[in-house]
Design a protein around this motif. Structure first.
Motif, mmCIF file in Angstrom:
data_model
loop_
_atom_site.group_PDB
_atom_site.id
_atom_site.type_symbol
_atom_site.label_atom_id
_atom_site.label_comp_id
_atom_site.label_asym_id
_atom_site.label_seq_id
_atom_site.Cartn_x
_atom_site.Cartn_y
_atom_site.Cartn_z
ATOM 1 N N ASN A 24 -10.840 3.483 -11.233
ATOM 2 C CA ASN A 24 -12.392 3.292 -11.456
ATOM 3 C C ASN A 24 -12.904 2.635 -10.570
ATOM 4 O OD1 ASN A 24 -14.557 3.636 -13.704
ATOM 5 N ND2 ASN A 24 -14.485 1.473 -13.311
ATOM 6 N N HIS A 68 -16.134 1.155 -17.914
ATOM 7 C CA HIS A 68 -14.520 1.575 -17.850
ATOM 8 C C HIS A 68 -13.865 0.287 -17.554
ATOM 9 C CE1 HIS A 68 -16.215 5.815 -17.118
ATOM 10 N NE2 HIS A 68 -16.462 5.484 -18.357
ATOM 11 N N GLU A 114 -14.325 8.376 -9.913
ATOM 12 C CA GLU A 114 -15.334 8.413 -9.316
ATOM 13 C C GLU A 114 -15.714 8.377 -7.653
ATOM 14 O OE1 GLU A 114 -14.734 5.904 -11.462
ATOM 15 O OE2 GLU A 114 -16.596 5.532 -12.172
HETATM 16 MN MN MN Z 1 -15.504 4.976 -14.360
#
Ligand code: MN
Length: 454
Positions: A153, A176, A220
């Motif tokens: 993350n 997150h 991401e």
């Molecule tokens: Mn994330």
């Protein structure tokens, strides 16, 4: 976007680019990191990017303002001011179809120098607002791994320096990273992180992507690869099991400590008010790696944070509102509104359409407080033009709608017991358009064609 092809892969390359584009202000005089640096930057907010070459009691320069001028960002990404959010959204859509994961390399510029006895006191981390509780690292991308799945993350958090090897940080309720830490803490385990300072905009925008677009089970950082046009390079860490950004200026290797909280704040937030001092999370720094000649990057709270947020929000909002109300051209967050105020520009097809656009806009972003709808002859990006439309086209008894007692945004002091009232302004001309509403216009003249003096 092929930033890599244009050699835009680290902060040094961006500094060179900005210098050549005439968009860099170099400050040669020594500047104090306590209040003076931020005060200087505030005076230039929204203008050129500022490089503080000499910072008192510190060995390296500080860059501020990389994100506070949307036109500079649009030029960087070879697009227009209006199209920038959509360009980013298109890249994210392309990444979703064909993800390009990052690659891990053993070493990179970010670990040229390893400081195994970390001392945050040596870094030129500024104190921004007069009543801030300490010095704040504001632009760092935190990378962590999900304790079970190992999915990476990337997210952005504010860090207050507490000691040479300790920082208190804020974890957003629905973020997150907070979810990862909750799992680790339940097992009484620390959560290892890298705090990456001085990353290039591809990494910044990847980390700023909201959870609604990049869910918890995807990495991401692939968005950064998409923007670069090649896999993002990550570097293996010295003392934690999670990677850093290979081209960062500093990688602070740390862990969020379980079952310990530490006082953080006050801190001047994007709202223009101070977030209160409260027990929040504690990061223990294990070591710091850096470039031989790093530039510390900081974000000035205000316009910079607004753009970082607005660019990702606007494309999403426009898509939602356009789908529901035909004739909508664009949805933007007003520059002055922190951003609680959305402006919808539309080609009006019926007298009820603006009201539907107001509802759709509120549905598209949970913490909006105001929506104003304007016609095509009003520039939605110019707050003066929008105010002109409200002042001359809105009839309050007919054109204002109130939505009472809906959940408000936690940082906004006008919220009472978690609730506020939303307001919508229809500042469009009623159909059929009366002649009285025709905007007066002058000829478009190019002033550079004339010889002038004085
Ligand atoms: Mn994330």
């Amino acid at each position: 976007m092929n930033l890599a092809q244009r050699k835009l892969t680290d902060l040094q390359a961006y500094i060179d680019y900005l210098h050549e584009a005439g968009q860099l202000l170099r400050v040669h005089s020594p500047v104090d990191p306590i209040h003076e640096l931020a005060g200087f930057a505030k005076a230039h907010e929204g203008g050129k990017v500022v490089l503080f070459e000499k910072v008192k009691r510190a060995p390296c320069p500080v860059l501020m303002g990389l994100y506070w001028n949307r036109q500079i960002l649009a030029d960087l990404f070879e697009t227009s001011y209006e199209a920038l959010p959509f360009k980013l959204a298109d890249e994210i859509a392309a990444w979703k179809k064909r993800p390009m994961p990052p690659v891990v390399v053993p070493r990179g510029p970010a670990n040229e120098v390893v400081e195994s006895a970390p001392d945050l006191g040596r870094l030129p981390i500024p104190r921004h607002w007069l009543k801030d509780g300490g010095r704040y690292l504001t632009s760092s991308v935190v990378i962590a791994r999900h304790p079970d799945t190992g999915v990476r993350n990337a997210s952005i958090h504010r860090f207050m320096v507490k000691a040479g090897d300790r920082m208190a940080l804020d974890l957003e309720e629905k973020g997150h990273l907070r979810a990862y830490f909750r799992i680790a803490e339940a097992r009484r385990r620390p959560l290892e992180i890298t705090i990456n300072n001085g990353v290039d905009p591809s990494v910044h925008f990847a980390a700023a992507t909201p959870g609604s677009v990049a869910p918890i089970d995807v990495d991401e950082l692939g968005i950064a690869s998409q923007l670069l046009g090649e896999p993002l390079r990550l570097v293996r860490s010295q003392c934690v099991g999670v990677e850093g950004i290979a081209t960062a200026q500093f990688v602070i290797e740390a862990e969020i400590v379980p079952r310990v909280r530490s006082a953080e704040g006050p801190y001047g937030e994007i709202t223009g008010y101070y977030a209160q001092r409260k027990p929040r999370w504690l990061a223990r720094v294990k070591c710091i790696t850096r470039r031989r000649r790093p530039v510390l990057h900081n974000i000035l709270p205000g316009l910079e944070v607004y753009h970082a947020f607005a660019l990702s929000a606007e494309a999403g909002m426009t898509a939602v509102v356009k789908r529901q109300v035909p004739g909508v051209r664009t949805v933007t967050l007003s520059l002055g509104s922190v951003p609680y105020h959305a402006v919808v520009q539309m080609r009006k097809t019926s007298n009820t359409a603006p009201r539907r656009a107001i509802r759709a806009a509120f549905d598209s972003l949970v913490f909006l407080k105001m929506v104003t709808v304007v016609d095509e002859d009003v520039n939605p990006f110019d707050p003066r033009d929008v105010e002109w439309a409200v002042a001359t086209r809105c009839r309050p008894e007919r054109d204002i709608s109130l939505f009472r007692d809906v959940p408000g945004h936690r940082l906004n002091p006008s919220v009472i017991r978690g609730k506020w009232t939303r307001i919508g302004y229809d500042a469009t001309v009623p159909l059929p358009r009366a002649k009285a509403f025709e905007r007066s216009r002058m000829a478009a003249v190019d002033p550079t064609r004339f010889r002038t003096s004085g």
